[in-house]
Design a protein around this motif. Structure first.
Motif, PDB file in Angstrom:
ATOM      1  N   ALA A 148       0.730  -1.310   0.009  1.00 62.08           N
ATOM      2  CA  ALA A 148       0.000   0.043  -0.227  1.00 62.08           C
ATOM      3  C   ALA A 148       0.789   1.283   0.055  1.00 62.08           C
ATOM      4  N   THR A 150       1.593   4.657   0.870  1.00 64.44           N
ATOM      5  CA  THR A 150       0.895   5.890   1.553  1.00 64.44           C
ATOM      6  C   THR A 150      -0.477   5.633   1.290  1.00 64.44           C
ATOM      7  N   HIS A 151      -0.551   4.750   0.560  1.00 62.05           N
ATOM      8  CA  HIS A 151      -2.045   4.605   0.079  1.00 62.05           C
ATOM      9  C   HIS A 151      -3.136   3.925   0.834  1.00 62.05           C
ATOM     10  N   LYS A 152      -4.345   4.460   0.864  1.00 60.81           N
ATOM     11  CA  LYS A 152      -5.132   3.890   2.075  1.00 60.81           C
ATOM     12  C   LYS A 152      -6.431   2.823   1.316  1.00 60.81           C
ATOM     13  N   TYR A 153      -6.511   2.956   0.036  1.00 57.21           N
ATOM     14  CA  TYR A 153      -7.511   2.308  -0.382  1.00 57.21           C
ATOM     15  C   TYR A 153      -7.274   1.330  -1.830  1.00 57.21           C
ATOM     16  N   PRO A 177     -10.444  -0.778   2.192  1.00 61.41           N
ATOM     17  CA  PRO A 177      -9.296  -0.157   2.800  1.00 61.41           C
ATOM     18  C   PRO A 177      -8.322  -1.183   2.845  1.00 61.41           C
ATOM     19  N   ALA A 180      -3.799  -3.605   7.247  1.00 60.73           N
ATOM     20  CA  ALA A 180      -2.792  -2.927   7.830  1.00 60.73           C
ATOM     21  C   ALA A 180      -1.452  -3.535   7.818  1.00 60.73           C
ATOM     22  N   GLU A 207      -5.819   7.407  -2.155  1.00 64.58           N
ATOM     23  CA  GLU A 207      -5.780   8.226  -1.193  1.00 64.58           C
ATOM     24  C   GLU A 207      -7.255   8.172  -0.534  1.00 64.58           C
ATOM     25  N   LYS A 208      -8.324   8.272  -1.591  1.00 64.64           N
ATOM     26  CA  LYS A 208      -9.752   8.358  -1.170  1.00 64.64           C
ATOM     27  C   LYS A 208     -10.302   7.139  -1.810  1.00 64.64           C
TER      28      LYS A 208
END
Ligand SMILES: [Zn+2]
Length: 250
Positions: A148, A150-153, A177, A180, A207-208
């Motif tokens: 991932a 720094t990406h969140k999705y 998402p 982790a 990011e979103k």
């Protein structure tokens, strides 16, 4: 003893790509030469390690599960034109054979992110370099992985030759998402496509969250914009980092 075999020749021997006569000569050399024998053994060991990373279910047991569940509920895992083989507990025996590129892990996106497409479940596992075209053998499946950064999705979609878009992950609604942990994560289950023609697979790290339905519409537009040629499609123009692979289905 003649000169040693090049690593390239040994790799091709390993993958079974050498023409018969050349393959015969190479095998004779390897049988008589400890050094080349060692290099070949290293390639085989690398492949075993590579395959141990991702357990592909046996195709047959996966299909059984799909059919049974299909009868019981007719919900998942058939979605337009493709079949998602559910995870089965039988792991594919590691075949110590073909193919390995030195760095199989795929591309590098910003912030250490990356995405990987792995083919397996039938033949020998292999990773496809982003941007490359790879032939699928009958019954082969794919799995998708990502780092991932720094990406969140994460979201994955595919487009076939006829411009039909399949939302792979998720099937609808917002991007998933990311899991982790800094390492590589594999999206659940493997995907088998219906046979025939090309299929473009795209992983989007963002990011979103993106909406699967909106992404599917963008993918369809990109296919139209590419003259309805899935082979020549480029970016879907999404707000995220895209990784593309092109598969040629049996
Ligand atoms: Zn040698």
């Amino acid at each position: 003893m003649s000169a040693h075999l090049s690593e390239w020749t040994l790799r091709r021997l390993h993958v079974g790509e050498l023409p018969d006569a050349e393959s015969q000569r190479a095998r004779e050399h390897v049988a008589a030469c400890a050094e080349c024998h060692g290099v070949l053994a290293g390639l085989e060991a690398n492949q075993a390690r590579f395959e141990a990373e991702v357990p592909f279910e046996r195709f047959a047991s996966g299909v059984e599960r799909v059919l049974k569940e299909g009868q019981a509920k007719s919900s998942k895992p058939r979605l337009n034109g493709l079949l998602v083989a559910v995870a089965a507990t039988v792991l594919l025996a590691v075949a110590v054979r073909p193919l390995l590129s030195e760095s199989p892990a795929g591309n590098r996106l910003k912030g250490g992110a990356s995405a990987e497409l792995r083919i397996g479940g039938k033949g020998d596992q292999r990773s496809v370099q982003p941007g490359d075209t790879e032939e699928l053998l009958p019954g082969e499946q794919i799995r998708l992985g990502y780092v991932a950064g720094t990406h969140k999705y994460v979201l994955a979609v595919s487009v076939d030759e006829a411009g039909e878009v399949s939302s792979l992950y998720p099937e609808s609604g917002p991007s998933l998402p990311v899991e982790a942990g800094a390492g590589k994560h594999w999206l659940p289950d493997s995907v088998e496509f219906t046979p025939g023609g090309y299929e473009r697979v795209v992983v989007v790290l963002s990011e979103k969250p993106l909406e699967a339905e909106a992404v599917a519409a963008e993918a369809r537009r990109a296919w139209e914009a590419a003259g309805r040629k899935v082979e020549t499609m480029t970016s879907l123009g999404l707000d995220g980092e895209e990784t593309h692979w092109l598969l040629r289905k049996p």
